[in-house]
Design a protein around this motif. Structure first.
Motif, PDB file in Angstrom:
ATOM      1  N   ARG A   1       0.838  -1.203   0.000  1.00  0.00           N
ATOM      2  CA  ARG A   1       0.000   0.000   0.000  1.00  0.00           C
ATOM      3  C   ARG A   1       0.865   1.243   0.000  1.00  0.00           C
ATOM      4  NH1 ARG A   1      -5.049   0.788   2.234  1.00  0.00           N
ATOM      5  NH2 ARG A   1      -6.267  -1.088   2.478  1.00  0.00           N
TER       6      ARG A   1
ATOM      7  N   CYS B   1       1.863   4.558   1.464  1.00  0.00           N
ATOM      8  CA  CYS B   1       1.730   5.255   2.738  1.00  0.00           C
ATOM      9  C   CYS B   1       2.410   6.618   2.615  1.00  0.00           C
ATOM     10  CB  CYS B   1       2.404   4.468   3.856  1.00  0.00           C
ATOM     11  SG  CYS B   1       1.751   2.800   4.029  1.00  0.00           S
TER      12      CYS B   1
ATOM     13  N   SER C   1      -2.134   3.953   9.238  1.00  0.00           N
ATOM     14  CA  SER C   1      -3.444   3.741   9.863  1.00  0.00           C
ATOM     15  C   SER C   1      -4.240   2.636   9.166  1.00  0.00           C
ATOM     16  CB  SER C   1      -4.259   5.030   9.839  1.00  0.00           C
ATOM     17  OG  SER C   1      -3.532   6.062  10.454  1.00  0.00           O
ATOM     18  N   GLU C   2      -4.010   2.483   7.859  1.00  0.00           N
ATOM     19  CA  GLU C   2      -4.802   1.522   7.084  1.00  0.00           C
ATOM     20  C   GLU C   2      -4.213   0.119   7.085  1.00  0.00           C
ATOM     21  OE1 GLU C   2      -7.678   2.549   5.704  1.00  0.00           O
ATOM     22  OE2 GLU C   2      -7.232   4.509   6.602  1.00  0.00           O
TER      23      GLU C   2
END
Ligand SMILES: *Cc1c(COP(=O)(O)O)cnc(C)c1O
Length: 383
Positions: free
Chosen positions: A313, A315, A331-332
């Motif tokens: 992902r 970030c 956070s994800e």
């Protein structure tokens, strides 16, 4: 040596890039691999070793320190060419070791002749012509004097090359200027040949010129950025694609730069993160600290801008990039653990952080970003 991040160099990517360049530029055009700036940050000795394995036998460097490094890891018959700075000692060293060099002023020419006489060995020189960049090179008025010296001192000089450098072939805005440079170069070349002086090779092109102005290829091209798998500018890439049926990038990035998560913590709404007040948490957040900062070459201008890949992902870098650390928003990623891989440049899962993507988040060029990568980061060659 830092171990907080690692640079990997892909041999197969380099092979593909060189194969593409040879096919595009033509078999008769020799490639000089430009490895100044620590091989554009890749690590000069590691990169030269790889390129030699791919059949490269000509390297261009900026100064004698880089030339020595290339010499250390290459075979005797590999040619090394210094394009820039040389102390007086370096001139003798270069002649003694068969390293050729650019000559762009009388002073260096005279010193080369003197050293060659002392060493009883010819100096291999590339006469650089000032064609319009206004940086280094003999102006057209100085050429008759250069010709005379080459004639009278021919026992001490080997006229290896006649060269110049273009002032921005990667942008169509410079089209007129570059075309003028080509014209001036040809004129100077005819002055030499009119006196019966022909260099072993003519070479003028960098990556962009070699792609955009085929007539600049001549006997040899000096290829930097493209061998590393990057385009000199988006414009060069687009103009290449426009001439092609298949719209894919033939170049592969050689470099990968990665680190790991050093520490993880939670932050309350309203808290500032990192130095000062440049980032405030607008909701509860989870953040990760990555042990990479501007001392390693991750520019401070990527504060609150940069992106890294973690668990595939993207970030965001939050707060200001520190000297040795930066903070990213994770956070994800609920399953994140300490030690998980962080990709600054490279592919993770389906996503890639390219070198070019950096320049979208800050105004650093490909070239600058790479050249700033610290020499202390360990380099590893991979397949
Ligand atoms: C750096 C350099 C090159 C290579 O330029 P790229 O754009 O990286 O291909 C060629 N010639 C000279 C004189 C250079 O300084």
């Amino acid at each position: 040596m830092h171990t907080n991040s690692t640079i990997e160099l892909s041999l197969s990517a380099l092979k593909k890039n060189l194969h593409f360049l040879k096919r595009t530029l033509g078999r008769d055009v020799r490639i000089s691999s430009v490895v100044k700036g620590n091989a554009y940050g890749h690590g000069i000795q590691e990169f030269v070793h790889m390129a030699s394995r791919c059949g490269i036998d000509h390297f261009s460097v900026f100064d004698s320190d880089e030339a020595r490094k290339v010499k250390e890891v290459t075979k005797k018959n590999t040619e090394v060419m210094i394009m820039g700075f040389m102390e007086d000692d370096a001139i003798s060293w270069a002649i003694a070791n068969g390293v050729s060099f650019f000559v762009f002023e009388k002073d260096r020419l005279q010193k080369a002749i003197k050293a060659a006489k002392r060493l009883h060995k010819k100096a291999g020189i590339h006469i650089e012509v000032e064609t319009g960049m206004n940086r280094t090179g003999f102006g057209i008025r100085e050429i008759p004097g250069v010709i005379r010296l080459l004639q009278t001192e021919k026992d001490h000089l080997e006229f290896k090359g006649l060269c110049t450098h273009y002032a921005g072939a990667e942008s169509v805005a410079n089209h007129y200027r570059v075309t003028e440079q080509i014209r001036v170069y040809k004129k100077v070349r005819s002055l030499f040949s009119g006196e019966g002086l022909d260099p072993e090779i003519c070479h003028t092109a960098c990556s962009a010129a070699a792609m955009v102005y085929p007539e600049t290829r001549m006997d040899m091209v000096r290829i930097g950025i493209m061998q590393y798998g990057l385009w000199p500018s988006p414009e060069t890439f687009v103009s290449f694609l426009n001439k092609r049926k298949t719209k894919t990038d033939p170049l592969c990035r050689v470099i990968t730069w990665k680190s790991e998560v050093m520490s993880i913590k939670k932050v309350k709404t309203g808290d500032f993160i990192g130095y000062g007040t440049s980032f405030m948490a607008r909701q509860k957040m989870k953040i990760a600290v990555v042990p990479v900062g501007y001392s390693h070459g991750y520019s401070r201008s990527l504060s609150n801008q940069g992106r890294v890949l973690i668990h595939g992902r993207r970030c965001v870098v939050i707060g200001t990039v520190g000297m040795n650390m930066m903070i990213v928003d994770v956070s994800e990623i609920p399953t994140l653990k300490k030690g998980d891989e962080v990709m600054m440049i490279g592919t993770q899962g389906k996503d890639t952080m390219s070198v070019a993507s950096f320049s979208e988040y800050s105004d650093q060029l490909n070239y600058e970003l790479l050249a700033r990568l610290s020499k202390n980061i360990p380099r590893k060659i991979t397949d």
